[in-house]
Every structure is written in structure tokens, then in C-alpha cells.
Design an enzyme around this catalytic site. Structure first.
Site, PDB file in Angstrom:
ATOM      1  N   HIS A   1       0.851  -1.188   0.000  1.00  0.00           N
ATOM      2  CA  HIS A   1       0.000   0.000   0.000  1.00  0.00           C
ATOM      3  C   HIS A   1       0.883   1.232   0.000  1.00  0.00           C
ATOM      4  O   HIS A   1       1.862   1.288   0.739  1.00  0.00           O
ATOM      5  CB  HIS A   1      -0.890   0.013   1.250  1.00  0.00           C
ATOM      6  CG  HIS A   1      -1.658  -1.253   1.430  1.00  0.00           C
ATOM      7  ND1 HIS A   1      -1.060  -2.418   1.890  1.00  0.00           N
ATOM      8  CD2 HIS A   1      -2.946  -1.570   1.174  1.00  0.00           C
ATOM      9  CE1 HIS A   1      -1.961  -3.373   1.931  1.00  0.00           C
ATOM     10  NE2 HIS A   1      -3.101  -2.892   1.483  1.00  0.00           N
TER      11      HIS A   1
ATOM     12  N   LYS B   1      -1.397  -7.817  -4.556  1.00  0.00           N
ATOM     13  CA  LYS B   1      -2.311  -6.671  -4.555  1.00  0.00           C
ATOM     14  C   LYS B   1      -1.573  -5.366  -4.276  1.00  0.00           C
ATOM     15  O   LYS B   1      -0.751  -5.274  -3.378  1.00  0.00           O
ATOM     16  CB  LYS B   1      -3.368  -6.887  -3.470  1.00  0.00           C
ATOM     17  CG  LYS B   1      -4.357  -5.767  -3.331  1.00  0.00           C
ATOM     18  CD  LYS B   1      -5.424  -6.107  -2.329  1.00  0.00           C
ATOM     19  CE  LYS B   1      -4.926  -5.928  -0.926  1.00  0.00           C
ATOM     20  NZ  LYS B   1      -5.989  -6.127   0.079  1.00  0.00           N
TER      21      LYS B   1
END
Ligand SMILES: O=C1C[C@@](O)(C(=O)O)C[C@@H](O)[C@@H]1O
Length: 208
Positions: free
Chosen positions: A109, A134
Site C-alpha cells: 500500500h 495486490k
């Protein structure tokens, strides 16, 4: 096949009882929203373990509560033995070599900058056996190009802080997962759309 994930901030263990009421492919249990995440008992999810993702997000990557890293590692190992899907940060895996990641979600992130393609490739190097890799990225200059690059490589990608409709676009580009909110005010990251709206749009596009 792309999956719709409802990100649920678990503020009380009672919130786990919401899972069966949520019509999505998966429900992410963000345990870092608990006052004491260490109070979580994996037996609470035995009956719903095929529908959930367990996440204890580190505060350095958007998490709420800091937890003891040994406790987090031992929880993930327990979940692995139970066959439960979890989301673990690539950076956390890099620091430890005792957490299984094959068939799990490995994530990164960026809330304040857009990394280079090379940096992202280095972060995920060695984690190719994850179920899904991700990237969640702040909507700053160059974010679309970077996310589109990795969506085409089979990553789950999402922009944080831009128009939520962009998440639909990244799904069309190949993002394996689309994260949405359970309800207004319960978003776990900027840029999430309500999951019922996402479901409606995806079905119009024939993606659900
Ligand atoms: O990593 C992610 C993606 C996310 O940050 C998002 O942008 O929707 C929401 C988080 O709850 C989840 O763990």
C-alpha cells in the site's frame, strides 16, 4: 475470475456475525479496527472460513491498531493451518520467514507516493506463489499507468482517493479483486464505493 470483496472494519467481535448477511464473493475482516485485536479467536470464523479474508493491517500501510508482530505471525500460521485466506503485507513477509503465503493475498500500500514499476517488482519478488498480489495506491501523478501495468499482469489493483468508479475500470483491465465498502462511513480506505452499487454496475457489465 474477478472477485468482489467487502472490506469490513471489525470494531467488535459481534461485527463478524454480519458476514452471512453480505452478498459478495468475499468479506475482508479488518481485525486491526478492534480495540484489542489479540482478543480475536479463530474459532469464531470456523463456519464462515470459506467466505472471508482475514487482515491485520500494519499501521505503516493504513492499519489502525498496532499489534505485536509475533502475535500477528502466530495468528496467520493458525489461519493457514485452518485453510483460511488472509492478506499479509509483502514488507511484513520480507521481515519474517515464518509466514506461509502460497495461495494467500500478498499486498503493498502506498498512501503518499507513486512507486516505480521496478520498486513494485522488487517488493513482490519471490511472492509469485501468492493467490493474488495486490497493490493499493494513492491517486497521485502516474498512478493510473502503474496500476494498469500491474492489472495486466494479473495483480489486484486499486486507486485510493480517486473517483471510486475507477475501481470498476481497473477490474475491466484485469484486476483480480475489487474492494468495496459495507456501508457509508465504514470505508477502510479512500476511493471505495458501496458494495451494492459495485455489484449493480458489475452485473450491468456482465462481470457478475
Ligand atoms: O488492502 C486493502 C485494499 C484497501 O486499502 C482499499 O484500497 O480498498 C482496503 C483495505 O481494507 C484492504 O486491506
Amino acid at each position: 475470475m474477478m472477485k468482489l470483496v467487502v472490506a469490513l472494519p471489525v470494531r467488535s467481535l459481534e461485527d463478524i456475525k454480519l458476514v452471512p448477511t453480505i452478498d459478495s464473493d468475499l468479506v475482508e475482516l479488518r481485525l486491526d479496527y478492534l480495540e484489542r485485536p489479540e482478543d480475536f479467536d479463530p474459532s469464531l470464523i470456523e463456519d464462515i472460513k470459506d467466505r472471508i479474508i482475514v487482515t491485520v493491517r500494519d499501521p505503516s500501510e493504513g492499519g489502525v491498531k498496532k499489534v505485536d508482530e509475533d502475535w500477528k505471525a502466530s495468528l496467520y500460521k493458525k489461519l493457514h493451518d485452518m485453510g483460511v485466506l488472509y492478506d499479509v503485507e509483502a514488507r511484513f513477509l520480507r521481515k519474517r520467514n515464518d509466514i506461509p503465503f502460497k495461495g494467500k493475498i500478498v499486498s503493498a500500500h502506498f498512501f503518499d507516493r507513486v512507486p516505480s514499476i521496478k520498486e513494485v517488482e522488487e517488493i513482490f519478488e519471490g511472492f509469485e506463489e501468492a493467490w493474488v498480489r495486490k497493490i493499493a495506491l494513492t491517486a497521485k501523478e502516474g498512478y493510473k499507468e502503474l496500476l494498469a501495468h500491474f492489472a495486466r499482469k494479473g495483480f489486484a489493483v486499486m486507486s485510493m482517493g480517486s473517483n471510486p468508479i475507477e475501481r470498476i475500470a481497473f477490474t475491466v483491465l484485469g484486476s483480480e479483486l475489487i474492494y468495496a465498502s459495507f456501508d457509508e462511513g465504514l470505508e477502510t480506505a479512500p476511493g471505495q464505493m458501496n458494495y451494492k452499487k459495485v455489484r449493480e454496475i458489475l452485473s450491468c457489465l456482465g462481470l457478475r
